[in-house]
Design an enzyme around this catalytic site. Structure first.
Site, mmCIF file in Angstrom:
data_model
loop_
_atom_site.group_PDB
_atom_site.id
_atom_site.type_symbol
_atom_site.label_atom_id
_atom_site.label_comp_id
_atom_site.label_asym_id
_atom_site.label_seq_id
_atom_site.Cartn_x
_atom_site.Cartn_y
_atom_site.Cartn_z
ATOM 1 N N LYS A 1 -83.804 75.029 38.608
ATOM 2 C CA LYS A 1 -83.166 74.044 39.505
ATOM 3 C C LYS A 1 -84.229 73.092 40.057
ATOM 4 O O LYS A 1 -85.432 73.372 39.979
ATOM 5 C CB LYS A 1 -82.456 74.782 40.641
ATOM 6 C CG LYS A 1 -83.401 75.605 41.527
ATOM 7 C CD LYS A 1 -82.633 76.500 42.494
ATOM 8 C CE LYS A 1 -83.608 77.347 43.311
ATOM 9 N NZ LYS A 1 -82.899 78.291 44.191
ATOM 10 N N TYR B 1 -104.633 55.499 59.457
ATOM 11 C CA TYR B 1 -103.870 55.174 60.666
ATOM 12 C C TYR B 1 -104.241 56.079 61.839
ATOM 13 O O TYR B 1 -104.339 57.290 61.688
ATOM 14 C CB TYR B 1 -102.373 55.332 60.391
ATOM 15 C CG TYR B 1 -101.842 54.449 59.294
ATOM 16 C CD1 TYR B 1 -102.033 53.064 59.319
ATOM 17 C CD2 TYR B 1 -101.134 54.995 58.231
ATOM 18 C CE1 TYR B 1 -101.524 52.257 58.302
ATOM 19 C CE2 TYR B 1 -100.622 54.203 57.218
ATOM 20 C CZ TYR B 1 -100.823 52.827 57.260
ATOM 21 O OH TYR B 1 -100.318 52.047 56.259
ATOM 22 N N MET C 1 -98.284 56.787 52.982
ATOM 23 C CA MET C 1 -97.199 56.871 52.002
ATOM 24 C C MET C 1 -97.719 56.971 50.574
ATOM 25 O O MET C 1 -97.168 57.711 49.754
ATOM 26 C CB MET C 1 -96.278 55.644 52.120
ATOM 27 C CG MET C 1 -95.033 55.757 51.248
ATOM 28 S SD MET C 1 -93.954 54.327 51.322
ATOM 29 C CE MET C 1 -93.367 54.393 53.005
ATOM 30 N N ARG D 1 -75.029 82.897 53.475
ATOM 31 C CA ARG D 1 -74.913 81.572 52.845
ATOM 32 C C ARG D 1 -73.628 81.538 52.023
ATOM 33 O O ARG D 1 -72.560 81.767 52.544
ATOM 34 C CB ARG D 1 -76.160 81.283 51.985
ATOM 35 C CG ARG D 1 -77.424 81.186 52.799
ATOM 36 C CD ARG D 1 -78.622 80.532 52.097
ATOM 37 N NE ARG D 1 -78.678 80.659 50.643
ATOM 38 C CZ ARG D 1 -79.772 80.406 49.913
ATOM 39 N NH1 ARG D 1 -80.893 80.038 50.512
ATOM 40 N NH2 ARG D 1 -79.753 80.520 48.608
HETATM 41 C C1 LIG Z 1 -83.542 79.508 43.862
HETATM 42 C C2 LIG Z 1 -82.766 80.735 43.591
HETATM 43 C C3 LIG Z 1 -83.334 81.798 42.868
HETATM 44 C C4 LIG Z 1 -84.781 81.836 42.465
HETATM 45 O O1 LIG Z 1 -85.553 82.265 43.587
HETATM 46 P P1 LIG Z 1 -87.121 82.511 43.453
HETATM 47 O O2 LIG Z 1 -87.504 83.081 44.748
HETATM 48 O O3 LIG Z 1 -87.712 81.149 43.221
HETATM 49 O O4 LIG Z 1 -87.344 83.400 42.300
HETATM 50 C C5 LIG Z 1 -82.525 82.870 42.554
HETATM 51 N N1 LIG Z 1 -81.230 82.901 42.925
HETATM 52 C C6 LIG Z 1 -80.659 81.917 43.656
HETATM 53 C C7 LIG Z 1 -79.229 82.037 44.050
HETATM 54 C C8 LIG Z 1 -81.400 80.811 44.019
HETATM 55 O O5 LIG Z 1 -80.834 79.847 44.743
#
Ligand SMILES: *Cc1c(COP(=O)(O)O)cnc(C)c1O
Length: 384
Positions: A50, A278, A326, A148
């Protein structure tokens, strides 16, 4: 200007290194997956790519992970998975698990992408997209304590019953059941393991027998055998990074896959008392050389690491001088013979002497996940 000089300029432009570059060691990702597969020992290994492969580039990461033995590729958004399908990643199934209301799964069904299902509505949408003879592969997501996404325990019986009916009707195929740990403590994680086991048992009573039962991400895949079930879902570890404070990549047998670097854009010799960047948070204490590095917060360099984070240049380490802007930051290199064009390594594999993503995370009060994932679109990714 003479024609010859114009030609020279064009030539040097063609051979010049990019302004900003993230080198991606695909072989490291492959080796990390191979190693983590062995450590976890599960029948299936879901490599998580992802957020553009945690900043490494999703197609490169997915291909490297498959070469290392990943049996599925996971993303958060369905659009990320569909992009991978369009990029020709078809050796293993793709799975996406984060959806907003009203999302249709027709495209996913057509592309054969599996769907994480966390609610009755999503299950109905998957059923609507499935056709007899082409059921949609689904993984039922159970909320076991993270607070969640996923179906709450009170909703499991109805969800399982409906999934079972849709499976009988040939509209969905329940290939997985999954949940996600909080990583708060061993005790908290084991409580979630217990809740997950009750969910699996309940699914069995609804005549579901999903072959993929996955709870562990990197941390639990490495350190909590009770959470491994039949598959693990590993992101951070495949990129060679450690999810544990005080435990390095080397300690886990992993190789960091990303090296962020840029050439020095300019050098300037200054006297004592020169304010730098800055707000003049840094002032030179004697005659010195300032080197300008063309990476800023637009590129994912945390502004919060101003005056704190390390870089490597010519075999020496320096701390960022003054504020990250930036597009650029400055390092104070003293009397060392630094020249424009010399390469500055921001982070990479510490075995090579580079600062680690963990050092950057510490300097910015964040985690290594964020350091690599936030690298911006202006940074050219180059797979090695
Ligand atoms: C991002 C994610 C993972 C991977 O987690 P890591 O700690 O990077 O291995 C696994 N499962 C879900 C549901 C996630 O959102």
């Amino acid at each position: 200007m003479s024609g010859a000089r114009v030609g020279d300029a064009a030539m040097s432009e063609a051979s010049a290194p990019p302004t900003r570059e993230a080198l991606i060691d695909a072989a490291a990702i492959t080796a990390n997956v191979r190693h983590l597969r062995e450590v976890a020992g599960t029948a299936e290994f879901i490599a998580v790519v992802k957020a553009d492969g945690y900043g490494h580039g999703a197609p490169v990461a997915a291909r490297a992970a498959i070469a290392g033995g990943a049996t599925r590729i996971g993303t958060a958004d369905l659009d990320e998975a569909l992009a991978l399908a369009r990029a020709g990643i078809d050796e293993v199934p793709l799975l996406a698990w984060l959806h907003t209301p009203g999302r249709c799964f027709e495209e996913a069904a057509a592309a054969g992408v599996e769907i994480g299902i966390g609610s009755w509505e999503q299950l109905e949408a998957a059923g609507a997209a499935g056709r007899d003879g082409r059921p949609v592969g689904v993984h039922l997501k159970l909320e076991t304590g993270l607070g969640r996404g996923g179906a709450a325990p009170a909703d499991w019986p109805a969800l399982f019953a409906r999934a079972s009916a849709l499976e009988d009707a040939g509209r969905v195929r329940v290939v997985g059941v999954f949940s996600h740990l909080s990583g708060t403590s061993r005790e908290d994680d084991l409580a979630q393991v217990g809740a997950f086991e009750r969910g699996i048992e309940m699914a069995r009573r609804a005549r579901l027998d999903p072959p993929l039962r996955h709870l562990a991400a990197t941390a639990a895949a490495v350190s909590l055998p009770e959470a491994r079930f039949t598959a693990v879902r590993v992101g951070l570890g495949i990129y060679g990074l450690s999810p544990f404070a005080g435990v390095s990549s080397v300690d886990l047998g992993l190789r960091p896959a990303m090296t962020l670097r840029a050439p020095v854009a300019a050098v300037r010799r200054v006297e004592a008392g020169q304010g730098v960047s800055y707000g003049y948070d840094h002032r030179t204490t004697g005659a010195t050389t300032l080197a300008l590095v063309p990476l800023g917060y637009a590129d994912g360099i945390p502004r919060h690491a101003s005056g704190r984070a390390p870089v490597l240049l010519g075999g020496h380490r320096y701390t960022i001088a003054g504020r990250v802007a930036m597009d650029q930051f400055v390092i104070d290199v003293g009397d060392r013979p630094v020249r424009a064009g010399d390469l500055v390594t921001v982070f990479g594999d510490p075995v090579s002497g580079a600062p680690s993503a963990e050092e950057w995370a510490d300097a910015a009060d964040t985690i290594n996940y964020e350091i690599v994932t936030r690298i911006g679109a202006r940074v050219a990714r180059r797979a090695l």
